[in-house]
Scaffold this motif. Structure first.
Motif, PDB file in Angstrom:
ATOM      1  N   UNK A   1       0.850  -1.194   0.000  1.00 43.78           N
ATOM      2  CA  UNK A   1       0.000   0.000   0.000  1.00 43.78           C
ATOM      3  C   UNK A   1       0.881   1.238   0.000  1.00 43.78           C
ATOM      4  N   UNK A   2       0.456   2.247  -0.739  1.00 40.02           N
ATOM      5  CA  UNK A   2       1.208   3.497  -0.830  1.00 40.02           C
ATOM      6  C   UNK A   2       1.148   4.256   0.498  1.00 40.02           C
ATOM      7  N   UNK A   3       2.280   4.786   0.919  1.00 38.68           N
ATOM      8  CA  UNK A   3       2.369   5.439   2.224  1.00 38.68           C
ATOM      9  C   UNK A   3       2.225   6.952   2.161  1.00 38.68           C
ATOM     10  N   UNK A   6       1.659  11.552  -2.350  1.00 36.31           N
ATOM     11  CA  UNK A   6       2.023  11.529  -3.769  1.00 36.31           C
ATOM     12  C   UNK A   6       1.967  10.105  -4.325  1.00 36.31           C
ATOM     13  N   UNK A   7       2.356   9.121  -3.512  1.00 37.40           N
ATOM     14  CA  UNK A   7       2.311   7.728  -3.953  1.00 37.40           C
ATOM     15  C   UNK A   7       0.862   7.275  -4.123  1.00 37.40           C
ATOM     16  N   UNK A   8      -0.014   7.727  -3.216  1.00 35.55           N
ATOM     17  CA  UNK A   8      -1.437   7.388  -3.327  1.00 35.55           C
ATOM     18  C   UNK A   8      -2.028   7.984  -4.601  1.00 35.55           C
ATOM     19  N   UNK A   9      -1.639   9.224  -4.901  1.00 34.22           N
ATOM     20  CA  UNK A   9      -2.131   9.866  -6.121  1.00 34.22           C
ATOM     21  C   UNK A   9      -1.611   9.126  -7.353  1.00 34.22           C
ATOM     22  N   UNK A  10      -0.358   8.707  -7.329  1.00 33.84           N
ATOM     23  CA  UNK A  10       0.203   7.969  -8.461  1.00 33.84           C
ATOM     24  C   UNK A  10      -0.543   6.651  -8.676  1.00 33.84           C
ATOM     25  N   UNK A  11      -0.944   5.988  -7.607  1.00 29.83           N
ATOM     26  CA  UNK A  11      -1.713   4.742  -7.726  1.00 29.83           C
ATOM     27  C   UNK A  11      -3.062   5.024  -8.382  1.00 29.83           C
ATOM     28  N   UNK A  12      -3.708   6.118  -7.978  1.00 35.01           N
ATOM     29  CA  UNK A  12      -4.989   6.489  -8.589  1.00 35.01           C
ATOM     30  C   UNK A  12      -4.810   6.767 -10.082  1.00 35.01           C
ATOM     31  N   UNK A  13      -3.775   7.529 -10.427  1.00 35.80           N
ATOM     32  CA  UNK A  13      -3.516   7.854 -11.833  1.00 35.80           C
ATOM     33  C   UNK A  13      -3.225   6.589 -12.642  1.00 35.80           C
ATOM     34  N   UNK A  14      -2.446   5.707 -12.056  1.00 32.50           N
ATOM     35  CA  UNK A  14      -2.081   4.463 -12.730  1.00 32.50           C
ATOM     36  C   UNK A  14      -3.316   3.604 -12.998  1.00 32.50           C
ATOM     37  N   UNK A  15      -4.201   3.518 -12.018  1.00 34.10           N
ATOM     38  CA  UNK A  15      -5.421   2.724 -12.198  1.00 34.10           C
ATOM     39  C   UNK A  15      -6.304   3.295 -13.300  1.00 34.10           C
ATOM     40  N   UNK A  16      -6.418   4.624 -13.337  1.00 36.08           N
ATOM     41  CA  UNK A  16      -7.223   5.272 -14.378  1.00 36.08           C
ATOM     42  C   UNK A  16      -6.610   5.041 -15.752  1.00 36.08           C
ATOM     43  N   UNK A  17      -5.285   5.198 -15.859  1.00 39.45           N
ATOM     44  CA  UNK A  17      -4.581   5.020 -17.135  1.00 39.45           C
ATOM     45  C   UNK A  17      -4.678   3.566 -17.613  1.00 39.45           C
ATOM     46  N   UNK A  18      -4.579   2.621 -16.674  1.00 40.71           N
ATOM     47  CA  UNK A  18      -4.676   1.204 -17.020  1.00 40.71           C
ATOM     48  C   UNK A  18      -6.046   0.886 -17.603  1.00 40.71           C
ATOM     49  N   UNK A  19      -7.087   1.455 -17.030  1.00 39.35           N
ATOM     50  CA  UNK A  19      -8.445   1.229 -17.538  1.00 39.35           C
ATOM     51  C   UNK A  19      -8.600   1.810 -18.944  1.00 39.35           C
ATOM     52  N   UNK A  20      -8.069   3.002 -19.154  1.00 38.96           N
ATOM     53  CA  UNK A  20      -8.162   3.647 -20.468  1.00 38.96           C
ATOM     54  C   UNK A  20      -7.402   2.828 -21.511  1.00 38.96           C
ATOM     55  N   UNK A  21      -6.182   2.411 -21.169  1.00 40.04           N
ATOM     56  CA  UNK A  21      -5.375   1.627 -22.109  1.00 40.04           C
ATOM     57  C   UNK A  21      -6.032   0.288 -22.413  1.00 40.04           C
ATOM     58  N   UNK A  22      -6.635  -0.328 -21.398  1.00 34.37           N
ATOM     59  CA  UNK A  22      -7.320  -1.600 -21.604  1.00 34.37           C
ATOM     60  C   UNK A  22      -8.490  -1.453 -22.551  1.00 34.37           C
ATOM     61  N   UNK A  23      -9.228  -0.361 -22.421  1.00 37.40           N
ATOM     62  CA  UNK A  23     -10.366  -0.113 -23.307  1.00 37.40           C
ATOM     63  C   UNK A  23      -9.889   0.110 -24.737  1.00 37.40           C
TER      64      UNK A  23
END
Length: 87
Positions: A1-3, A6-23
Motif C-alpha cells: 500500500x502506498x504510504x 504523492x504515492x497514493x495519487x500515483x496509484x490512482x492515476x495508474x489505475x485510471x490510465x490502465x483502464x483507459x489503455x485496456x479499453x
C-alpha cells in the motif's frame, strides 16, 4: 500500500490510465477480430470494409502508446496483404 500522499495519487492515476489503455486495446482487438472473420468468410468487399475500419484503430493505438509504431505498421501491412490476396 502506498504510504505518502504523492504515492497514493500515483496509484490512482495508474489505475485510471490502465483502464483507459485496456479499453483502447480491447477496441483495437475487436476491429481486428471483425477483419479476421471477414477474411475467413472469403468475402473481399466485407474484408476491405473491415480493413478500412481496423487500420485507423491500429494506428491510433500506436499513437496512444498501446502498441509500438513498428508493430502497428507490421500488423497493418500483413492484414492488407491478406485482404489483397482474396480473390
Amino acid at each position: 500500500m502506498a504510504n505518502t500522499k504523492s504515492a497514493q495519487k500515483m496509484v490512482r492515476k495508474l489505475n485510471k490510465r490502465t483502464a483507459i489503455n485496456g479499453a483502447r486495446r480491447s477496441r483495437m482487438r475487436t476491429f481486428v477480430r471483425k477483419l479476421e472473420d471477414a477474411l475467413r468468410s472469403g468475402d473481399k468487399s466485407a474484408a476491405q470494409e473491415a480493413f478500412n475500419h481496423a487500420q485507423p484503430e491500429i494506428m491510433r493505438a500506436a499513437q496512444k502508446g498501446i502498441l509500438h509504431k513498428n508493430t502497428a505498421s507490421r500488423k497493418v501491412s500483413r492484414l492488407a496483404s491478406r485482404v489483397k490476396a482474396l480473390g
